[in-house]
Design a protein around this motif. Structure first.
Motif, mmCIF file in Angstrom:
data_model
loop_
_atom_site.group_PDB
_atom_site.id
_atom_site.type_symbol
_atom_site.label_atom_id
_atom_site.label_comp_id
_atom_site.label_asym_id
_atom_site.label_seq_id
_atom_site.Cartn_x
_atom_site.Cartn_y
_atom_site.Cartn_z
ATOM 1 N N GLY A 80 -23.397 54.296 25.818
ATOM 2 C CA GLY A 80 -23.947 53.165 26.568
ATOM 3 C C GLY A 80 -25.463 53.086 26.576
ATOM 4 O O GLY A 80 -26.019 52.182 27.201
ATOM 5 N N LYS A 81 -26.149 53.993 25.859
ATOM 6 C CA LYS A 81 -27.610 53.948 25.830
ATOM 7 C C LYS A 81 -28.143 54.702 24.626
ATOM 8 O O LYS A 81 -27.421 55.458 23.958
ATOM 9 N N ILE A 82 -29.417 54.479 24.367
ATOM 10 C CA ILE A 82 -30.124 55.210 23.329
ATOM 11 C C ILE A 82 -31.347 55.840 23.972
ATOM 12 O O ILE A 82 -32.128 55.161 24.655
ATOM 13 N N GLU A 83 -31.518 57.154 23.784
ATOM 14 C CA GLU A 83 -32.701 57.843 24.283
ATOM 15 C C GLU A 83 -33.670 58.020 23.122
ATOM 16 O O GLU A 83 -33.260 58.387 22.011
ATOM 17 N N ILE A 84 -34.944 57.774 23.384
ATOM 18 C CA ILE A 84 -35.916 57.636 22.312
ATOM 19 C C ILE A 84 -37.277 58.149 22.778
ATOM 20 O O ILE A 84 -37.556 58.203 23.979
ATOM 21 N N ALA A 85 -38.107 58.542 21.809
ATOM 22 C CA ALA A 85 -39.461 58.981 22.149
ATOM 23 C C ALA A 85 -40.156 57.889 22.952
ATOM 24 O O ALA A 85 -40.170 56.725 22.541
ATOM 25 N N TRP A 86 -40.752 58.263 24.096
ATOM 26 C CA TRP A 86 -41.321 57.245 24.973
ATOM 27 C C TRP A 86 -42.482 56.510 24.322
ATOM 28 O O TRP A 86 -42.669 55.307 24.542
ATOM 29 N N TRP A 87 -43.250 57.225 23.490
ATOM 30 C CA TRP A 87 -44.406 56.582 22.869
ATOM 31 C C TRP A 87 -43.987 55.559 21.805
ATOM 32 O O TRP A 87 -44.658 54.549 21.597
ATOM 33 N N VAL A 88 -42.836 55.801 21.170
ATOM 34 C CA VAL A 88 -42.297 54.831 20.219
ATOM 35 C C VAL A 88 -41.848 53.577 20.961
ATOM 36 O O VAL A 88 -42.144 52.447 20.558
ATOM 37 N N LEU A 89 -41.139 53.787 22.052
ATOM 38 C CA LEU A 89 -40.658 52.657 22.845
ATOM 39 C C LEU A 89 -41.827 51.846 23.409
ATOM 40 O O LEU A 89 -41.796 50.606 23.404
ATOM 41 N N GLU A 90 -42.856 52.543 23.859
ATOM 42 C CA GLU A 90 -44.037 51.863 24.409
ATOM 43 C C GLU A 90 -44.755 51.052 23.336
ATOM 44 O O GLU A 90 -45.135 49.896 23.552
#
Length: 353
Positions: A307-317
């Motif tokens: 139900g979700k994808i966890e990802i590097a925060w700096w990539v998402l930002e």
């Protein structure tokens, strides 16, 4: 007074047991073996989640099997274990089993200390020694402090020493602590004094007993540090552990140790040992995965979850506008979270993007 060292948290000591040295490094697993206890100490801070309940926790993990316990020890690369409760020795066979198992799994050098409020007879101490217990800390109730010399605790300490278990006394720093310190000195054992703290479960009792907060920004009880200073004069092997020290040093270093062993490539480890990463949840997960692939995000920088994808925060930002344009119509939400570094660890902060 013996020579002592003091740190920036307000803790001071003239002696540290091996159990305390490992706690300083954050290298000790906290093994809570039961919430059952026959005593009713007014200062007990135990939470409703654990008080009076026969549950086992290793650090913050609920333990349902031996495998759970060993996994938690491995995750933090524990060099030792502190056994606590409740009153752990109400479940003596459980304690003996865990001591033997930890020693068998991690070697005799895996240091184990145990807290108990019971004045133990020699037979029980022999069982603990045979299992491999390295250190024991007795916690005589406050009402016993005036006459410990004529109590069964004197025999318990002597027997523990004779059996090769390092023995000491651990109490909150309250009025009359100096009498316990003098007793510890007479017995030739160490004394640990903990700064008295307010918690959700003991605050009413502390207030009824005349205690108040040290300040608006601290959970420490006013005067506790002063009582420790008075007691310290009477014992050559003493340690005062401040409330700030427990949070700022012991807990943080344990978190850092766990984080170092559990963090994924894209998790950021903070100075407090928490983990920070981004989350894409809700909406069309297949579309979310395809979007990340189209944006040429390396696979090692994200992980697919249910139900979700966890990802590097700096990539998402950095790519939030492109990702939001593709995914928001399907109901996806983008957040950056900070949490404790263990499975289902407590959320510290959540930042919607």
């Amino acid at each position: 007074m013996e020579k002592f060292t003091e740190d920036e948290t307000g803790s001071f000591s003239s002696y540290l047991s091996e159990g305390c040295r490992l706690c300083q490094k954050g290298a000790k697993m906290v093994l809570f073996v039961t919430g059952l206890c026959s005593k009713s100490c007014f200062y007990c801070p135990l939470s409703d989640e654990r008080r009076g309940k026969d549950l086992v926790f290793a650090n913050e993990r609920l333990i349902n099997s031996d495998e759970d316990l060993l996994k938690e020890a491995e995750l933090m690369n524990a060099l030792g274990t502190g056994i606590t409760g409740g009153e752990p020795l109400l479940k003596l066979e459980r304690v003996l089993h865990y001591i033997r198992m930890l020693k068998a799994s991690f070697g005799i050098e895996h240091h184990i200390h145990l807290y108990t409020s019971l004045a133990l007879g020699r037979k029980i101490l022999e069982k603990l020694a045979d299992a491999g217990l390295d250190e024991i800390r007795f916690h005589p109730p406050h009402e016993c402090w005036n006459d410990l010399k004529n109590s069964q605790y004197a025999d318990s300490l002597q027997n523990a020493k004779e059996l090769g278990i390092e023995a000491g006394i651990e109490i909150p720093a309250l009025e009359d602590a100096e009498k316990v310190a003098a007793f510890a000195e007479e017995m030739g054992v160490f004394l640990n004094l903990n700064e008295l703290e307010f918690s959700d479960n003991n605050s009413e009792a502390l207030l009824k007993n005349g205690f108040c907060l040290e300040s608006d920004t601290s959970s420490a009880a006013a005067g506790s540090c002063r009582f420790a200073g008075i007691a310290f004069v009477n014992c050559k092997k003493a340690h005062f552990c401040s409330s700030i020290y427990k949070d700022a040093v012991q807990l943080r270093k344990r978190f850092q140790r766990i984080a170092k062993n559990t963090a994924r490539e894209f998790d950021e480890i903070t100075d407090d040992g928490t983990l920070v990463y981004g989350v894409i949840e809700g909406g069309d997960q297949e579309l979310a995965e395809k979007t990340l692939q189209n944006l040429e995000i390396p696979s090692e920088l994200f992980e697919l979850k249910d139900g979700k994808i966890e990802i590097a925060w700096w990539v998402l930002e950095e790519l939030k506008e492109d990702i939001k344009e593709e995914l928001e119509p399907s109901g996806s939400r983008l957040t950056i979270i900070e949490r404790y570094p263990f499975e289902d660890g407590m959320l510290v902060e959540l930042i919607p993007l």
